[in-house]
Design an enzyme around this catalytic site. Structure first.
Site, mmCIF file in Angstrom:
data_model
loop_
_atom_site.group_PDB
_atom_site.id
_atom_site.type_symbol
_atom_site.label_atom_id
_atom_site.label_comp_id
_atom_site.label_asym_id
_atom_site.label_seq_id
_atom_site.Cartn_x
_atom_site.Cartn_y
_atom_site.Cartn_z
ATOM 1 N N ARG D 96 54.096 112.695 -5.447
ATOM 2 C CA ARG D 96 53.221 111.515 -6.068
ATOM 3 C C ARG D 96 53.160 111.645 -7.699
ATOM 4 N NH1 ARG D 96 49.008 107.677 -3.101
ATOM 5 N NH2 ARG D 96 48.742 106.118 -4.989
ATOM 6 N N ASN D 150 56.828 104.482 1.813
ATOM 7 C CA ASN D 150 56.979 103.120 0.731
ATOM 8 C C ASN D 150 57.902 103.965 -0.063
ATOM 9 O OD1 ASN D 150 55.228 101.368 0.362
ATOM 10 N ND2 ASN D 150 53.583 102.622 -0.005
ATOM 11 N N CYS D 172 53.151 96.342 5.460
ATOM 12 C CA CYS D 172 53.113 96.503 3.787
ATOM 13 C C CYS D 172 51.293 96.447 4.479
ATOM 14 C CB CYS D 172 52.647 96.617 2.628
ATOM 15 S SG CYS D 172 52.171 96.452 0.872
ATOM 16 N N HIS D 202 55.838 94.651 -2.401
ATOM 17 C CA HIS D 202 54.826 95.303 -3.400
ATOM 18 C C HIS D 202 54.807 94.127 -4.607
ATOM 19 C CE1 HIS D 202 52.941 99.257 -2.554
ATOM 20 N NE2 HIS D 202 53.087 98.545 -1.103
ATOM 21 N N TYR D 256 49.537 94.256 -7.457
ATOM 22 C CA TYR D 256 50.895 95.223 -8.153
ATOM 23 C C TYR D 256 51.871 94.444 -9.078
ATOM 24 C CZ TYR D 256 50.359 98.900 -4.619
ATOM 25 O OH TYR D 256 50.272 99.914 -3.716
HETATM 26 MN MN LIG Z 1 52.173 98.438 0.464
#
Ligand SMILES: [Mn+2]
Ligand SMILES: [Mn+2]
Ligand SMILES: [Mn+2]
Ligand SMILES: [Mn+2]
Lengths: 442, 442, 442, 442
Positions: D96, D150, D172, D202, D256
């Site tokens: 990440r 994700n 989510c 998102h 997001y």
């Molecule tokens: Mn999420």
């Protein structure tokens, strides 16, 4: 709605009203109605008074503080209403009897909500509903219109298309009847059954059936094709389905599908009945007469059990449940007539469908079905075409459009016959069709 | 295709073939065919030879260097073909006569491409077409399959859905017949008329009509509702339309729409014919017999005028025009059966439709119609449902699926009757339905 | 149109007009124009006269009997017109220069038809076009409006959505430029090339390319990713595509796609140009000045070759071809901006698209594409969203809606920056945005 | 499931697991879990053991008879499972951190689920999820896969498109976070708030908000544009929206959305963070290290309060609620990722969306939204295009397809930069991308 709920029932003199009253009483704790206005027209005054007295006795017995008002002044009643229910019948059962008798003379199904009869019930009803919509916009713009008046699908289509009213729901007892029928056929509690309903009013399918959340569609289909079982509405013939057809169809038809998939047999039954016991309207006229005799009894203070024979079983449950869920923002699932909005892929988004919805304070939100199976889809689309043209004819009063609706109806087999039936019915119902101002060219 | 065009005609012994030959000869300059293979089966050998000899005489007279080959070996013929046309009839006219006679016993339209007859023609034809598709994939993968075999809509649907072949077009002479009929009714040169065609095979509508590019739809509708005019195919009844119905419909139906909008009258005609002159198949059998007598004449070296009575008018024009436009990448507009691809909004993108297309070397590209008017749409959607279920039955040989197709067909009025008709027709056509291996439960 | 064609060109003083004149002269035999009205506004009077004189000399030289009228009175000109072409520029090149310079101060593409510049050109242009539409409805209701004014996609969207005019086509030279570029890159005659165009104006893709009817898409993609080849419009940067990206995209982008797929590089070029040679508007201002000097020459009686540098190559061909095909009902295929009507599946039916159409007397009929490949589709849909919101802002003059359009434009990277750019541009263009009456909150 | 529920959690060593355990404990009465299997891989063995011990202590303290099993053998665990939850991270937080750091070197957002980082998380995760799907099909075909890993939207899209598994839901905590944020901003109990969620993971919007069933959308919008209020997820910047933009948008964006509507500001924040406190992954690495130190404490037998800082607030509620509603066939409404099926008109029926669903034993049934407002729609469609191409790249390991996904992502501004970022990230993540077997052409 903080100061108690005001409900207006147009066609309050209907023989169904006691069931509605019973439903309101049962739900009083959740649904605190303070005013119930029963509205009718001059011709229905006597019935309205009989029903009104019974309603008051029922409410008094139940000990709930609902004020019942009787009036012939619709506009007075509508002022500040929270819910308006409509259950009137333009032209009463006499008109229905004509809808039933005239078509069969031409070898065509005569029925209240299908074929020529359905068309004419729509032509008589839609202009009245649209006037009520205008009154609602003016007098109680926040009210919900809950329509039971048939043809409920065509009426909902017309309101969505030709009125500014957004808060409208069409309601029918066919889906709840199917659910009850399935529960009974499978010998389980109805509350354990869930059915995925989708289609149009009186043309709704059960796409799947669950018992405790697990699909039992195949067993239900086997059960319903078993000649010893009967899964149909009281007021529709129990003629048995061809088992292999239903198996291949793979979804549960409603009782009214018989008019399309068993047209010949249904027509034969209608002709036989017309020659013997009378058409359904004629039978119901007698039942109603008896019912009102019973209603008159000043000792009667409950819904009399005889009402169930009338054919409106579960009507109260459907109606009160819907109002309750809107009022209490329940987010539960009920099958109602509403704007499709994508729920059924093969029906335009802006058309009325009968489909499972989540019922909220903001109204019903349809659940996305994806699509109706291909074999079942075509008939639904054809009836939707018919409903749209029929609605247009009802609003415009245009002779050619009415002939178009009549001819494209799948129960009518000839443009020439369509014209003959149309002309005879226009003449017979003249009094209730003021929008058809052109002289009928007979 | 640089070295000259090879065309294979399956069902080459058909009485229509001389018209096709004439069409190829007329277009030789643009469409330089070097090889024409006429293919038939053992049972059609004699006819194939008669037709083959006539074809050779016609070509010799015309002085064009087309080699005609006659064969019973389809796979030999297909090798490296550029175009494959299919015009065969499984079970010959005897089978068609059964398609016509059996349904009317049950009060149902008996017709080659509609109702039970259309279903059974599909059940017999589709498996053979799909085998031809496999052969094409293997032996001439770049060839175009131009199918005239009825029911052409259902056959195209089946090829699109159940074969890997992409280069397929379904063809019918109905649209060109409508155009010619309109030109004749309006008394103008056909080349000045343009019609916006959209719908399904034998269920196509003229959505608009232009004369020199200017819409004359209203005049055409008035003309066609004038009882003195006749706008219909030779092999369909000329029964007059109800003028107000057609005016309200607002588009031009094709002749076959009579089976749906004039079902009673058409059925009456069929019954009358069956009892007197014979069904259409029986009439055609006689015509064909006479035609082949004429074809045998060794002096005959042109298409004989008697062929026009047979009912396939403009067939040659439609077929040769299409092949010519594909070959020469003409980008002209022709109505053909192809994948919808969004051209008609209310039909799924992956279904076969009959619609105006731009004809290119890469095949037909449909022109976006938007939608068929709401009144006309429902029937089209219902027939599309039927065609899809019928195609599935043809491929799977599943009894229940066949019953489903039969029952949802709008010309069949009862699930019980559907089963009876199905069972009698399955038995009658047994020889040509090898895929139905389950014993029929009669 | 029987008595000769009357064409009205609004913005007749444009430097492009000589090309249009040339196109009309070339096609005179097919397209017998009797009157050509060049209309402009007071501020363009001098240019109009220069162009008008040149037009008259060109027509005289050609010996065709076209009457040229010059006027500042648009309504006088429109009376009974057959075709109205629009090619005006509200605020002239000065306004365009602002559209180009202001955004780059905020690190955002400054361009005539994309990003903030495209939005503002739309805001200035759409109200004027809609007024012209009203005049046409009143003064020449049968006329076709052929719009070249940018942003042509947004303008067509606005006319379809906010005017009653049905006879409107949006036109751009990008597709024909792509076709010419492809022909040149492949070194073949343009007439042998056919491209399947689909998308939006300045966002059109070539979905497939055919040479003599056979797909050569893969070769074209290889050729266009070859750095030695150049396939782009003259007035767009020739920045090379990343070959693997184009190969994977699998369709041919237009030159304007660079603003989205090469935003950084294009912005860098713009900034560099702004600091050196000037923005495109500033360069064009010089070119135009030179052109008008040339046009003034009383000896000049043809379209001068210098016009081609101006960037409007093939403009004349596209425009005259379209008018010619409408007038003569040619049914040929041309890429234009029109109502989608199902041609591109992922764009709403009622939105403007740029797509291949069959051109008829009744206007363009789009060819059904099915869909744009998934990778290319999302950007097209996003720009369509932007165009719809931008059109709404242009019509309503609503500040928030304009901010919404600015922020959702994919070339603008921040709601805060969007507000800053919007405010600066609203102030800069104030004179040409009378609909924005609210004081700008800076 | 009669004999008690078996749940398998893949990525059981995740720091989030204690929250899940807490959720299961709280719901034990309704959701009687008998076996909970925590699965991880060799590299996560130590963490798995820490978490496993804590889980056992928590369960023991709660006194519920759930058996906790720890294993590195996924297939052993899956045998006969009822629910499989996935919360693993291929490449751990190190990967990440690369997703976050590499793009910002090129001036592009570096983020876990959006832009290049989201693409690469998808490329690493999807092949693993598809293997798990195959195991489920084999070992526990009746189990539900509840995926939290994700990018949950892209993962759901990939499972729907490339696996045979039908029982999959993507989950989510963004929607529940929005609801909680709204409740807090409006200062009311969350249970009184209902939000109509629709969009993608998102990229979900609140289309409407109700308090006790009455729309309060406008007030919420005013509140959220008030700079003193903060409505965003913990792990996303609280950068304020431009009020007029949100008012015009007319729906509630999620946190997001800032990556798209405030790209410049978000990038600036990321660069600042990368140069100071570290990227989000680096911050989380420290948090996780601290958390695991806390988890190790043998006295700890509850979910420690420090976990909430981690950013997964309401995660437990969302996950356990979903499983509970499926298990108990609750028919309540929850926003999850599932097949669209017509619920959102402008997204293909077969694509994954995040939308309110009725949760039943047969899975989530989406509620028909009609459509997302036009201004919000385009971005959603573009991201859906990206997700589809990205999923394809993950499955095929095709370099060009990956470049295509990278270039069409709206956060990437150049095909050339896309290639550079792609190449650097392919190299950096090589170990976790076995499907990309072609040598990277750097
Ligand atoms: Mn999420
Ligand atoms: Mn009903
Ligand atoms: Mn035909
Ligand atoms: Mn342009």
């Amino acid at each position: 709605m903080s100061k108690g709920i005001k409900i207006v029932t147009i066609g309050g003199g209907s023989s169904y009203t006691p069931e509605l009253i019973e439903g309101f009483i049962k739900r009083y704790d959740e649904l605190p109605i303070t005013e119930l206005w029963l509205v009718d027209i001059e011709a229905g005054k006597e019935k309205l008074e009989i029903i009104g007295s019974l309603a008051k006795r029922m409410i008094q017995k139940a000990g709930v503080p609902i004020d019942v008002h009787l009036t012939l002044d619709r506009r007075e009643a509508l002022k500040d209403a929270d819910f308006v229910t409509t259950q009137f019948r333009v032209g009463l059962l006499d008109a229905r009897a004509k809808d039933e008798r005239i078509p069969i003379k031409y070898g065509v199904i005569g029925q209240e909500t299908n074929g020529p009869g359905g068309l004419f019930k729509g032509l008589r009803t839609i202009p009245v509903i649209l006037e009520i919509c205008k009154d609602i916009e003016e007098l109680c713009p926040n009210a919900w219109l809950v329509n039971f008046t048939n043809p409920a699908g065509m009426v909902t289509e017309a309101v969505l298309r030709y009125s500014n009213l957004k808060k409208v729901v069409g309601l029918c007892n066919v889906p709840i009847g199917m659910k009850m029928g399935i529960a009974s056929a499978m010998d389980v509690e109805p509350s354990r059954i869930h059915v995925d309903f989708a289609g149009l009013n009186h043309m709704v399918f059960g796409l799947n059936v669950y018992l405790d959340g697990v699909s039992i569609l195949d067993s239900v289909i086997e059960r319903m094709t078993d000649p010893n079982n009967e899964m149909t509405m009281k007021n529709i013939s129990g003629l048995a389905w061809e088992p292999d057809f239903i198996r291949a169809l793979g979804v549960i038809p409603c009782g009214y599908h018989r008019y399309y998939y068993k047209t010949s047999e249904m027509l034969a039954e209608e002709i036989e009945a017309a020659e013997t016991v009378g058409t359904r309207a004629e039978v119901v006229q007698k039942l109603e007469h008896e019912l009102f005799e019973i209603y008159k009894n000043p000792e009667l203070d409950i819904k009399p059990p005889q009402l169930e024979k009338r054919g409106g079983a579960f009507y109260s449950d459907a109606a009160c449940s819907l109002i309750n869920s809107i009022y209490n923002d329940k987010h539960d699932i009920q099958p109602v007539n509403t704007r499709n909005n994508g729920a059924i892929a093969s029906i335009p988004n802006d058309s009325a469908v009968e489909v499972n919805c989540v019922i909220t304070k903001e109204g019903p939100i349809p659940i996305a079905v994806g699509d109706i199976p291909v074999a079942a889809r075509g008939l639904v689309q054809q009836i939707k075409s018919f409903e749209r043209v029929a609605s247009e004819a009802a609003v415009t009063g245009d002779y050619q459009t009415a002939l178009l609706a009549m001819t494209i109806n799948p129960l009518v087999h000839s443009d020439k016959a369509a014209k003959q039936i149309l002309d005879e019915m226009l003449a017979a119902h003249k009094e209730y069709l003021p929008q058809f101002t052109q002289p009928v060219k007979v």
